[in-house]
Motif scaffolding. Structure first.
Motif, PDB file in Angstrom:
ATOM      1  N   SER A  21      73.605  42.218 -30.859  1.00 21.32           N
ATOM      2  CA  SER A  21      73.078  43.537 -31.204  1.00 21.32           C
ATOM      3  C   SER A  21      73.969  44.146 -32.266  1.00 21.32           C
ATOM      4  O   SER A  21      75.165  43.860 -32.322  1.00 21.32           O
ATOM      5  N   CYS A  22      73.405  44.988 -33.092  1.00 22.36           N
ATOM      6  CA  CYS A  22      74.149  45.596 -34.192  1.00 22.36           C
ATOM      7  C   CYS A  22      74.533  47.020 -33.827  1.00 22.36           C
ATOM      8  O   CYS A  22      73.666  47.862 -33.613  1.00 22.36           O
ATOM      9  N   ALA A  23      75.816  47.293 -33.734  1.00 26.23           N
ATOM     10  CA  ALA A  23      76.298  48.636 -33.459  1.00 26.23           C
ATOM     11  C   ALA A  23      76.699  49.287 -34.766  1.00 26.23           C
ATOM     12  O   ALA A  23      77.477  48.735 -35.536  1.00 26.23           O
ATOM     13  N   GLN A  24      76.153  50.461 -35.009  1.00 28.88           N
ATOM     14  CA  GLN A  24      76.446  51.164 -36.249  1.00 28.88           C
ATOM     15  C   GLN A  24      77.501  52.238 -36.012  1.00 28.88           C
ATOM     16  O   GLN A  24      77.631  52.794 -34.923  1.00 28.88           O
ATOM     17  N   LYS A  25      78.233  52.536 -37.066  1.00 29.00           N
ATOM     18  CA  LYS A  25      79.314  53.518 -36.967  1.00 29.00           C
ATOM     19  C   LYS A  25      78.801  54.875 -36.494  1.00 29.00           C
ATOM     20  O   LYS A  25      79.448  55.538 -35.694  1.00 29.00           O
ATOM     21  N   THR A 178      81.966  54.146 -22.251  1.00 26.03           N
ATOM     22  CA  THR A 178      81.932  52.719 -22.531  1.00 26.03           C
ATOM     23  C   THR A 178      81.206  52.511 -23.855  1.00 26.03           C
ATOM     24  O   THR A 178      80.611  53.445 -24.408  1.00 26.03           O
ATOM     25  N   VAL A 179      81.238  51.294 -24.370  1.00 24.86           N
ATOM     26  CA  VAL A 179      80.571  51.002 -25.631  1.00 24.86           C
ATOM     27  C   VAL A 179      79.057  51.158 -25.496  1.00 24.86           C
ATOM     28  O   VAL A 179      78.340  51.281 -26.487  1.00 24.86           O
ATOM     29  N   TYR A 180      78.579  51.201 -24.242  1.00 22.16           N
ATOM     30  CA  TYR A 180      77.143  51.326 -24.009  1.00 22.16           C
ATOM     31  C   TYR A 180      76.696  52.778 -23.813  1.00 22.16           C
ATOM     32  O   TYR A 180      75.516  53.032 -23.574  1.00 22.16           O
ATOM     33  N   GLU A 225      74.103  58.851 -20.838  1.00 22.04           N
ATOM     34  CA  GLU A 225      73.004  57.895 -20.774  1.00 22.04           C
ATOM     35  C   GLU A 225      73.402  56.550 -21.383  1.00 22.04           C
ATOM     36  O   GLU A 225      74.207  56.490 -22.311  1.00 22.04           O
ATOM     37  N   PRO A 226      72.826  55.447 -20.872  1.00 25.46           N
ATOM     38  CA  PRO A 226      73.059  54.139 -21.495  1.00 25.46           C
ATOM     39  C   PRO A 226      72.272  54.020 -22.790  1.00 25.46           C
ATOM     40  O   PRO A 226      71.184  54.588 -22.915  1.00 25.46           O
ATOM     41  N   ASN A 227      72.814  53.307 -23.770  1.00 26.45           N
ATOM     42  CA  ASN A 227      72.094  53.110 -25.030  1.00 26.45           C
ATOM     43  C   ASN A 227      71.086  51.963 -24.896  1.00 26.45           C
ATOM     44  O   ASN A 227      70.964  51.337 -23.835  1.00 26.45           O
TER      45      ASN A 227
END
Length: 259
Positions: A21-25, A178-180, A225-227
C-alpha cells in the motif's frame, strides 16, 4: 511446456497487490502547515468547568485552624485489626450531583456546576466569609480522566493529575497513533449540558490548535479511526492466506502432472 514459472510470477504479483500500500506524507505527518500558522493564538489559560459526577476535594484554611475545622470533614472509615495506628484520616470528598450542586458542611447545597475551579473557589470564599475571616480555599478534581480508543499504541482510560491536558498530550500518553490511525479524522466525544457532542479533529492541519477541542475536558473520549489500509487488511488477511494456499496447491498439482 513448463507453466510453473508463470504461476509463480502470478502468485508473486497477487501477493504484492494485496499486501502493498502507498502511504502519502499528507496522511501521516502532523502540523503540516505550522509555518503558516499564526502562533500564540491558542488559549494557554484554559480551565475546565465543573460538571456532574466530578469528585472534588476541598480544603478550607484560616488563621485559626479551629475555626476552619467544621468545614474540613473527614471520611468515615472502618478500621480493621490489620490496619496500623499510623494511618492518616482522609478528607471528605464532594460529588457534584446531576443539578451541579454539592452538599457542603454548615453552608448546605452550593451550585458549582458550570463554574471553573477558580470561579468555584471564589464563590466558596465568599460564602465562607460569613463564618471565617479571610478564608483560604483549595479545590481539586480527583476523578479527572480521559479515554483513548482505536488505533493508538496503548488504548485505555488515563487519570489526569494537572486538570489540563491537550489532545496532543493525550495521544502521546497512549503511545501515539499507529501507522494505521487516521490522523485527519480523530473523533472527540464530549458531554456538555447533559448531552454528548462529537467533533472531528485533523492533526495534520495546525489550525486545530485554535479548536475548542485542543484542550480536552474531564471524561472526554478520543477515538482514532483505522485507515483504509487497516480496514482492507482486516478483510484480506484471512482470505489471502486461503488464496495463497489454494494457488500453491494448484501449482504443485500442475507441476506434478506436467512432468
Amino acid at each position: 511446456m513448463n507453466i510453473f514459472p508463470r504461476f509463480f510470477c502470478l502468485l508473486s504479483v497477487i501477493t504484492v497487490l494485496f499486501l502493498s500500500s502507498c502511504a502519502q506524507k499528507k496522511d501521516i505527518v502532523y502540523y503540516q502547515n505550522i509555518d503558516q500558522f499564526a502562533t500564540g493564538t491558542a488559549s494557554a489559560s484554559f480551565e475546565p468547568k465543573l460538571q456532574p459526577d466530578d469528585l472534588l476535594m476541598i480544603v478550607v484554611s484560616a488563621e485559626n485552624p479551629e475555626v476552619a475545622a467544621p468545614f474540613n470533614l473527614y471520611a468515615v472509615t472502618i478500621q480493621s485489626n490489620l490496619e496500623t495506628a499510623g494511618n492518616q484520616p482522609r478528607l471528605q470528598t464532594y460529588l457534584v450531583d446531576s443539578k451541579g450542586e454539592i452538599s457542603f458542611p454548615v453552608i448546605g447545597n452550593i451550585k458549582l456546576g458550570g463554574l471553573t475551579r477558580s470561579e468555584a473557589m471564589v464563590k466558596l470564599k465568599e460564602l465562607l466569609g460569613v463564618y471565617i475571616k479571610n478564608p483560604t480555599v483549595n479545590m481539586r478534581i480527583l476523578n479527572y480522566k480521559i479515554t483513548i480508543q482505536g488505533e493508538v499504541t496503548r488504548p485505555g482510560t488515563y487519570p489526569i493529575q494537572s486538570e489540563r491536558i491537550t489532545l496532543l498530550e493525550a495521544v502521546s500518553m497512549a503511545g501515539d497513533l499507529t501507522v494505521y490511525g487516521k490522523r485527519n479524522n480523530i473523533l472527540v466525544l464530549r458531554e456538555m449540558d447533559g448531552k454528548v457532542t462529537s467533533t472531528r479533529v485533523d492533526l495534520t492541519n495546525s489550525n486545530f490548535i485554535n479548536s475548542p477541542f485542543y484542550y480536552l475536558k474531564q471524561n472526554d473520549v478520543v477515538y482514532v479511526e483505522p485507515n483504509k489500509t487497516k480496514v482492507n487488511s482486516s478483510v484480506i488477511g484471512p482470505n489471502i492466506t486461503v488464496a495463497i494456499s489454494a494457488i500453491s496447491l494448484l501449482i504443485t498439482i500442475i507441476a506434478l502432472t506436467t512432468r
